[in-house]
Design a protein around this motif. Sequence first.
Motif: not given
Length: 447
Positions: A212-213, A234-237, A256-267, A274-275
């Motif tokens: 659900k959330e 809702s989805i939060s990472i 919500l995507i809170d991943t400051p070190l992310l180098s490779d993203l497939s979305l 609300n993005f």
Amino acid sequence: MDGLPSPLLLDILTRLVDSADVARCRVASKTLNSLAPGIRSINLHCSYLRYAKSRSPLTKSSVTPFKQVFNKLISEFRTVDTVLIGVDKPLRLVAYEYHDVEDDLFLSDVAFVKEWLPNISGDLRSLSVSDFWLQSCWRRSDVLSLISSYCLKLLELVIKNAWLSVDGLTPMPKLTTLTLEFIRLDDENLEKVSECFPSLQILNLIGVGGLKEPMIHLTHLRTCHWTLSNAPTSISIIAPNLTNLTLNCVKPNSLLIDTPLLSDLSLSLESAHNFKVSDFSRLKKLHLESPSLRNLLDKFPVGWTVENLTAVSTKWEVPVGRSKSILELLLHGFPNISCLTLTCGAWAEFETYPGFGGLESGNQMKGLKEIRAYVTVNDIEVTLSTIFFLLDNCSSLSNMAIFVHHDVVSIVTSKLISRCMGRCARVRWKWGMWKEGMKDAWISDGI
């Protein structure tokens, strides 16, 4: 063979992936039979042929139950650190023609797992259970609780095609890899997953329903592949050390995507009202897929560090008024890309709506070094003019790969190749074919 050193023979047996092959070797050789208990891994899967024979009135009596075969096999091994048990892929596709009341392939059954797991749990490092959905989908399993109670040293856990409860689940601080695939999970917000698997570095949630959330909040997570089978609210990472993320979802109300070190993203998503994403200051490779690609690009922060970009538009979008072309939007949002892939939808839109008054991102175009395009060639002159426009404006372009749709007649493809290569000799051309549902195939590589 009997003259070979025992360690070498054991090494040969260990390299056999399928435990059924090991069993055949044991029958053929007394020496191999005596050495087999030294193997540390078990990989046993029920084949479709075995399943069919077990259901046929003519052969049913001659088939030893699969669970009995597995129990006998595992009881003969001295030390086991890896277990893979499941059903073969063809068996997973058996049609839902009836309600299977049998439990011979209900492999996440706690009663069955409890027969063998306690005896090997002390040395077990990797466990994979691929259940038979016809029998497991309507049977709720507490196998996670059982595994967490016994397998204190487990590093990797894979469970597929099951209905899992989290009742009684206790923390597994040593587990670093978790894969749940086609699972009905009674943890609607993933609170238990985050709480009981705090050391996860690799997390794969493929087709996990009942959410659900959901929120993934894992401090040590580095790689995550998450494909949602439903549309949660809702989805939060939240993962401060995450570097690789593949996220496929429908249209949550918030993301919500809170991943400051992310180098490779497939979305991949249809939309998100609300993005919110963190500042991707280290993002190098990005794959964006959406039927509302323009809308997604508007919400995405400027990706100054992105070098490799793939744009997938799954629905035809008609620009309104004096809107920028899809290429202008991509170069504006990601001004420093050097490698760009335009799949068929994005390329077709660019062909039809190349922009009004010329491309405004000339400086960004000069930074492009490699382009990959998937074309349908509805009008060869339009396709050629679009390719020539890129060749004329991308002064640093050195590699261009064009994939032509499989259904385009060969004479048109040959003409396209000839005219492109004659137009620009500085570019290293690569040609291929593509078709929906098929793997890309190269026609020529590096001309």
